[in-house]
Design a protein around this motif. Structure first.
Motif, mmCIF file in Angstrom:
data_model
loop_
_atom_site.group_PDB
_atom_site.id
_atom_site.type_symbol
_atom_site.label_atom_id
_atom_site.label_comp_id
_atom_site.label_asym_id
_atom_site.label_seq_id
_atom_site.Cartn_x
_atom_site.Cartn_y
_atom_site.Cartn_z
ATOM 1 N N GLY A 18 0.838 -1.201 0.000
ATOM 2 C CA GLY A 18 0.000 0.000 0.000
ATOM 3 C C GLY A 18 0.866 1.242 0.000
ATOM 4 N N GLU A 19 0.349 2.302 0.566
ATOM 5 C CA GLU A 19 1.099 3.545 0.706
ATOM 6 C C GLU A 19 1.409 3.730 2.187
ATOM 7 N N ALA A 20 2.572 3.254 2.626
ATOM 8 C CA ALA A 20 2.965 3.350 4.028
ATOM 9 C C ALA A 20 3.630 4.696 4.289
ATOM 10 N N TYR A 21 3.490 5.188 5.516
ATOM 11 C CA TYR A 21 4.072 6.473 5.887
ATOM 12 C C TYR A 21 4.379 6.508 7.374
ATOM 13 N N ALA A 22 5.280 7.409 7.738
ATOM 14 C CA ALA A 22 5.592 7.711 9.137
ATOM 15 C C ALA A 22 5.199 9.164 9.381
ATOM 16 N N ILE A 23 4.786 9.468 10.604
ATOM 17 C CA ILE A 23 4.433 10.838 10.969
ATOM 18 C C ILE A 23 5.150 11.212 12.262
ATOM 19 N N GLY A 24 5.428 12.493 12.421
ATOM 20 C CA GLY A 24 6.055 12.973 13.646
ATOM 21 C C GLY A 24 5.904 14.474 13.759
ATOM 22 N N PHE A 66 -0.806 3.254 6.977
ATOM 23 C CA PHE A 66 -0.792 2.944 5.553
ATOM 24 C C PHE A 66 -2.185 3.105 4.979
ATOM 25 N N THR A 67 -2.194 3.294 3.665
ATOM 26 C CA THR A 67 -3.429 3.480 2.914
ATOM 27 C C THR A 67 -3.488 2.419 1.825
ATOM 28 N N ILE A 68 -4.610 1.715 1.763
ATOM 29 C CA ILE A 68 -4.850 0.763 0.672
ATOM 30 C C ILE A 68 -6.229 1.107 0.123
ATOM 31 N N GLY A 69 -6.263 1.708 -1.052
ATOM 32 C CA GLY A 69 -7.527 2.163 -1.632
ATOM 33 C C GLY A 69 -8.139 3.250 -0.771
ATOM 34 N N ALA A 70 -9.382 3.039 -0.360
ATOM 35 C CA ALA A 70 -10.075 4.037 0.466
ATOM 36 C C ALA A 70 -9.909 3.766 1.963
ATOM 37 N N ILE A 71 -9.145 2.725 2.333
ATOM 38 C CA ILE A 71 -8.950 2.372 3.746
ATOM 39 C C ILE A 71 -7.654 2.980 4.256
ATOM 40 N N VAL A 72 -7.749 3.683 5.383
ATOM 41 C CA VAL A 72 -6.579 4.294 6.014
ATOM 42 C C VAL A 72 -6.480 3.782 7.444
ATOM 43 N N LEU A 73 -5.329 3.204 7.810
ATOM 44 C CA LEU A 73 -5.050 2.799 9.187
ATOM 45 C C LEU A 73 -3.892 3.648 9.680
ATOM 46 N N ASP A 74 -4.070 4.256 10.868
ATOM 47 C CA ASP A 74 -3.093 5.211 11.376
ATOM 48 C C ASP A 74 -2.955 4.985 12.879
ATOM 49 N N GLY A 75 -1.744 4.971 13.381
ATOM 50 C CA GLY A 75 -1.505 4.845 14.818
ATOM 51 C C GLY A 75 -0.529 5.914 15.280
ATOM 52 N N ARG A 76 -0.749 6.435 16.475
ATOM 53 C CA ARG A 76 0.112 7.504 17.001
ATOM 54 C C ARG A 76 0.409 7.269 18.471
ATOM 55 N N LEU A 77 1.607 7.666 18.876
ATOM 56 C CA LEU A 77 1.993 7.713 20.285
ATOM 57 C C LEU A 77 2.250 9.164 20.636
ATOM 58 N N THR A 78 1.811 9.562 21.811
ATOM 59 C CA THR A 78 1.999 10.949 22.255
ATOM 60 C C THR A 78 2.729 10.939 23.582
ATOM 61 N N TRP A 79 3.837 11.686 23.679
ATOM 62 C CA TRP A 79 4.607 11.833 24.901
ATOM 63 C C TRP A 79 4.415 13.234 25.438
ATOM 64 N N GLY A 80 3.767 13.343 26.588
ATOM 65 C CA GLY A 80 3.542 14.648 27.200
ATOM 66 C C GLY A 80 4.830 15.255 27.734
ATOM 67 N N LEU A 81 5.058 16.538 27.453
ATOM 68 C CA LEU A 81 6.241 17.242 27.939
ATOM 69 C C LEU A 81 5.908 18.153 29.112
ATOM 70 N N THR A 82 4.626 18.354 29.380
ATOM 71 C CA THR A 82 4.178 19.244 30.443
ATOM 72 C C THR A 82 3.603 18.430 31.588
ATOM 73 N N ASP A 83 3.994 18.763 32.812
ATOM 74 C CA ASP A 83 3.363 18.170 33.985
ATOM 75 C C ASP A 83 2.103 18.965 34.247
ATOM 76 N N VAL A 84 0.944 18.435 33.825
ATOM 77 C CA VAL A 84 -0.300 19.209 33.886
ATOM 78 C C VAL A 84 -0.848 19.323 35.304
ATOM 79 N N ASP A 85 -0.343 18.514 36.225
ATOM 80 C CA ASP A 85 -0.764 18.588 37.626
ATOM 81 C C ASP A 85 0.137 19.586 38.349
ATOM 82 N N ARG A 86 -0.445 20.717 38.760
ATOM 83 C CA ARG A 86 0.360 21.770 39.396
ATOM 84 C C ARG A 86 0.843 21.369 40.764
#
Length: 86
Positions: A18-24, A66-86
């Motif tokens: 398919g059409e594989a990709y990385a995001i950041g 990746f994208t195969i035809g009209a189907i798109v599968l996407d996964g993301r990891l998020t690392w918080g840089l802020t301590d939101v608890d004061r």
């Protein structure tokens, strides 16, 4: 609850099915509300936590998909840089 605004770059990964990709990139969040619900015997209480939670949040984001035809599968990891608890 935060409303996030991601700023991401996308790179194609040739040679994969398919059409594989990385995001950041980064994501910036703005607090919409801060509440907690506590349940105990015979009742519940909702607490407003606006004074104890940061109003903004900054995160790093990495993932791929990746994208195969009209189907798109996407996964993301998020690392918080802020301590939101004061």
């Amino acid at each position: 609850d935060y409303l996030e605004f991601p700023a991401l770059a996308r790179w194609s990964l040739p040679g994969l099915p398919g059409e594989a990709y990385a995001i950041g990139g980064a994501a910036f969040g703005v607090r919409l509300r801060a509440r907690s619900r506590v349940e105990f015997d015979g009742g519940a209480e909702e607490l407003e936590l606006d004074d104890t939670i940061e109003t903004t949040d900054t995160s790093l984001v990495a993932g791929g998909g990746f994208t195969i035809g009209a189907i798109v599968l996407d996964g993301r990891l998020t690392w918080g840089l802020t301590d939101v608890d004061r």
